[in-house]
Design a protein around this motif. Structure first.
Motif, PDB file in Angstrom:
ATOM      1  N   UNK A  70       0.836  -1.206   0.000  1.00 28.56           N
ATOM      2  CA  UNK A  70       0.000   0.000   0.000  1.00 28.56           C
ATOM      3  C   UNK A  70       0.873   1.259   0.000  1.00 28.56           C
ATOM      4  N   UNK A  71       0.239   2.388  -0.289  1.00 28.46           N
ATOM      5  CA  UNK A  71       0.937   3.669  -0.282  1.00 28.46           C
ATOM      6  C   UNK A  71       1.274   4.062   1.149  1.00 28.46           C
ATOM      7  N   UNK A  72       2.359   4.813   1.306  1.00 25.89           N
ATOM      8  CA  UNK A  72       2.615   5.472   2.580  1.00 25.89           C
ATOM      9  C   UNK A  72       1.599   6.585   2.761  1.00 25.89           C
ATOM     10  N   UNK A  73       1.471   7.086   3.982  1.00 24.54           N
ATOM     11  CA  UNK A  73       0.485   8.126   4.263  1.00 24.54           C
ATOM     12  C   UNK A  73       0.756   9.385   3.437  1.00 24.54           C
ATOM     13  N   UNK A  74       2.015   9.569   3.033  1.00 22.65           N
ATOM     14  CA  UNK A  74       2.398  10.763   2.266  1.00 22.65           C
ATOM     15  C   UNK A  74       2.280  10.567   0.754  1.00 22.65           C
ATOM     16  N   UNK A  75       1.892   9.364   0.299  1.00 23.20           N
ATOM     17  CA  UNK A  75       1.777   9.118  -1.138  1.00 23.20           C
ATOM     18  C   UNK A  75       0.541   9.784  -1.735  1.00 23.20           C
ATOM     19  N   UNK A  76       0.675  10.334  -2.926  1.00 21.72           N
ATOM     20  CA  UNK A  76      -0.440  11.003  -3.604  1.00 21.72           C
ATOM     21  C   UNK A  76      -1.347   9.974  -4.270  1.00 21.72           C
ATOM     22  N   UNK A  77      -2.556   9.878  -3.816  1.00 21.70           N
ATOM     23  CA  UNK A  77      -3.501   8.929  -4.385  1.00 21.70           C
ATOM     24  C   UNK A  77      -4.226   9.470  -5.604  1.00 21.70           C
ATOM     25  N   UNK A  78      -4.236  10.795  -5.737  1.00 25.62           N
ATOM     26  CA  UNK A  78      -4.977  11.411  -6.840  1.00 25.62           C
ATOM     27  C   UNK A  78      -4.100  11.695  -8.055  1.00 25.62           C
ATOM     28  N   UNK A  79      -2.837  11.328  -7.994  1.00 26.34           N
ATOM     29  CA  UNK A  79      -1.920  11.673  -9.074  1.00 26.34           C
ATOM     30  C   UNK A  79      -0.922  10.538  -9.287  1.00 26.34           C
ATOM     31  N   UNK A  80      -1.433   9.369  -9.659  1.00 23.07           N
ATOM     32  CA  UNK A  80      -0.608   8.176  -9.827  1.00 23.07           C
ATOM     33  C   UNK A  80      -0.241   8.010 -11.301  1.00 23.07           C
ATOM     34  N   UNK A  81       1.023   7.777 -11.563  1.00 30.79           N
ATOM     35  CA  UNK A  81       1.511   7.638 -12.934  1.00 30.79           C
ATOM     36  C   UNK A  81       1.693   6.164 -13.275  1.00 30.79           C
ATOM     37  N   UNK A  82       1.193   5.778 -14.446  1.00 30.56           N
ATOM     38  CA  UNK A  82       1.413   4.436 -14.973  1.00 30.56           C
ATOM     39  C   UNK A  82       2.090   4.572 -16.335  1.00 30.56           C
ATOM     40  N   UNK A  83       3.243   3.953 -16.489  1.00 29.29           N
ATOM     41  CA  UNK A  83       3.983   3.970 -17.753  1.00 29.29           C
ATOM     42  C   UNK A  83       3.830   2.598 -18.400  1.00 29.29           C
ATOM     43  N   UNK A  84       3.383   2.602 -19.630  1.00 28.18           N
ATOM     44  CA  UNK A  84       3.095   1.342 -20.338  1.00 28.18           C
ATOM     45  C   UNK A  84       3.882   1.275 -21.636  1.00 28.18           C
ATOM     46  N   UNK A  85       4.468   0.126 -21.901  1.00 29.29           N
ATOM     47  CA  UNK A  85       5.170  -0.107 -23.154  1.00 29.29           C
ATOM     48  C   UNK A  85       4.183  -0.619 -24.194  1.00 29.29           C
ATOM     49  N   UNK A  86       3.987   0.174 -25.242  1.00 31.41           N
ATOM     50  CA  UNK A  86       3.182  -0.287 -26.352  1.00 31.41           C
ATOM     51  C   UNK A  86       4.034  -1.113 -27.306  1.00 31.41           C
ATOM     52  N   UNK A  87       3.454  -1.508 -28.420  1.00 31.94           N
ATOM     53  CA  UNK A  87       4.212  -2.318 -29.377  1.00 31.94           C
ATOM     54  C   UNK A  87       5.345  -1.521 -30.012  1.00 31.94           C
ATOM     55  N   UNK A  88       5.132  -0.215 -30.204  1.00 31.18           N
ATOM     56  CA  UNK A  88       6.177   0.595 -30.829  1.00 31.18           C
ATOM     57  C   UNK A  88       6.408   1.924 -30.119  1.00 31.18           C
ATOM     58  N   UNK A  89       5.822   2.116 -28.928  1.00 33.54           N
ATOM     59  CA  UNK A  89       6.010   3.366 -28.196  1.00 33.54           C
ATOM     60  C   UNK A  89       5.634   3.167 -26.734  1.00 33.54           C
ATOM     61  N   UNK A  90       6.047   4.130 -25.898  1.00 31.40           N
ATOM     62  CA  UNK A  90       5.679   4.126 -24.489  1.00 31.40           C
ATOM     63  C   UNK A  90       4.560   5.141 -24.259  1.00 31.40           C
ATOM     64  N   UNK A  91       3.644   4.802 -23.368  1.00 29.05           N
ATOM     65  CA  UNK A  91       2.524   5.679 -23.061  1.00 29.05           C
ATOM     66  C   UNK A  91       2.497   5.984 -21.570  1.00 29.05           C
ATOM     67  N   UNK A  92       2.053   7.184 -21.226  1.00 34.52           N
ATOM     68  CA  UNK A  92       2.001   7.616 -19.835  1.00 34.52           C
ATOM     69  C   UNK A  92       0.561   7.973 -19.473  1.00 34.52           C
ATOM     70  N   UNK A  93       0.082   7.414 -18.363  1.00 34.23           N
ATOM     71  CA  UNK A  93      -1.273   7.665 -17.892  1.00 34.23           C
ATOM     72  C   UNK A  93      -1.206   8.261 -16.485  1.00 34.23           C
ATOM     73  N   UNK A  94      -2.075   9.220 -16.206  1.00 33.82           N
ATOM     74  CA  UNK A  94      -2.232   9.775 -14.866  1.00 33.82           C
ATOM     75  C   UNK A  94      -3.621   9.407 -14.371  1.00 33.82           C
ATOM     76  N   UNK A  95      -3.700   8.729 -13.230  1.00 32.54           N
ATOM     77  CA  UNK A  95      -4.990   8.264 -12.726  1.00 32.54           C
ATOM     78  C   UNK A  95      -5.165   8.675 -11.268  1.00 32.54           C
ATOM     79  N   UNK A  96      -6.431   8.771 -10.865  1.00 28.71           N
ATOM     80  CA  UNK A  96      -6.816   9.089  -9.492  1.00 28.71           C
ATOM     81  C   UNK A  96      -7.397   7.822  -8.873  1.00 28.71           C
ATOM     82  N   UNK A  97      -6.706   7.283  -7.881  1.00 31.03           N
ATOM     83  CA  UNK A  97      -7.153   6.036  -7.266  1.00 31.03           C
ATOM     84  C   UNK A  97      -8.474   6.199  -6.521  1.00 31.03           C
ATOM     85  N   UNK A  98      -8.849   7.436  -6.175  1.00 27.41           N
ATOM     86  CA  UNK A  98     -10.074   7.672  -5.409  1.00 27.41           C
ATOM     87  C   UNK A  98     -11.300   7.812  -6.294  1.00 27.41           C
ATOM     88  N   UNK A  99     -11.068   7.975  -7.602  1.00 27.11           N
ATOM     89  CA  UNK A  99     -12.166   8.241  -8.526  1.00 27.11           C
ATOM     90  C   UNK A  99     -12.836   6.959  -9.008  1.00 27.11           C
TER      91      UNK A  99
END
Length: 219
Positions: free
Chosen positions: A136-165
């Motif tokens: 789990x996140x530490x108490x100081x971790x941002x839950x509303x601004x989590x970054x996920x980096x994904x490798x596509x077949x020919x490029x990398x993609x970056x997603x920003x998600x809110x775990x509370x939403x």
């Protein structure tokens, strides 16, 4: 809410492909075993296991009898249907194809209790599963601004998600794919506190020097 889980095969995936049919003898050439060999005796030792096939940079695998197959970019169902079409009716009348990724992993880093690379046995893993494995996140971790980096077949993609939403349930990164990286950043209060802590020692050192200089000058 619905979220279709569609895992696609990518370069550097290791696939275990198992071919079977009612005619077991006819299926043998498509399931190459791997043995431990002894150089001194020239014999094979140990319990055989099935061969794994590496998807190269062009999305291809070298498969026995069938030759080069393009599996990169395909879902599991698409890859199974492709191999079945190659097998039937020329080689097998009733082919059964199973495909498993043997090097499926995700990485969780940042402000979590146990940042780590996790090898996943079950390919159907959610972002919450991965964060749970990291303690789990530490108490100081941002839950509303989590970054996920994904490798596509020919490029990398970056997603920003809110775990509370509620929208996280329909996000394309709710179900993780192989080699996904989850980064949890610290909140501003924690960052400022860390900066203050780093600078405290410097301020004390400077103050000590100034006091020493003033003491010398006033003698």
């Amino acid at each position: 809410m619905s979220n279709d889980y569609q895992l696609t095969f990518k370069p550097d995936d290791l696939l275990q492909i198992i071919i079977s049919s009612k005619d077991l003898k006819a299926s043998i050439p498509f399931n190459l075993p791997v043995f431990l060999s002894s150089a001194s005796s020239g014999s094979a030792q140990g319990v055989p296991k099935l061969q794994s096939y590496l998807i190269d940079g062009n999305g291809m695998v070298e498969f026995p009898v069938l030759g080069r197959l393009k599996l990169g970019g395909l879902t599991r169902i698409e890859a199974i249907e492709l191999i079945k079409d190659k097998l039937y009716p020329k080689y097998l009348k009733d082919p059964i194809v199973n495909i498993l990724i043997t090097n499926f992993k995700v990485t969780v880093i940042g402000d979590v209790k146990q940042p780590k690379v996790f090898q996943i046995d079950n390919e159907r893993v959610t972002i919450f599963d991965a964060i749970g494995m990291a303690g789990d996140l530490n108490i100081s971790g941002e839950r509303e601004n989590v970054t996920v980096i994904r490798e596509g077949f020919d490029k990398k993609m970056k997603y920003i998600v809110d775990l509370r939403s509620n929208n996280i349930m329909t996000s394309p990164v709710y179900y993780l794919q192989q080699n996904d990286v989850i980064y949890i950043q610290q909140n501003n209060a924690k960052v400022q506190d860390a900066a203050y802590t780093r600078n405290t020692g410097l301020f004390i050192s400077l103050a000590s020097v100034l006091i020493s200089l003033l003491t010398i000058l006033t003698r």
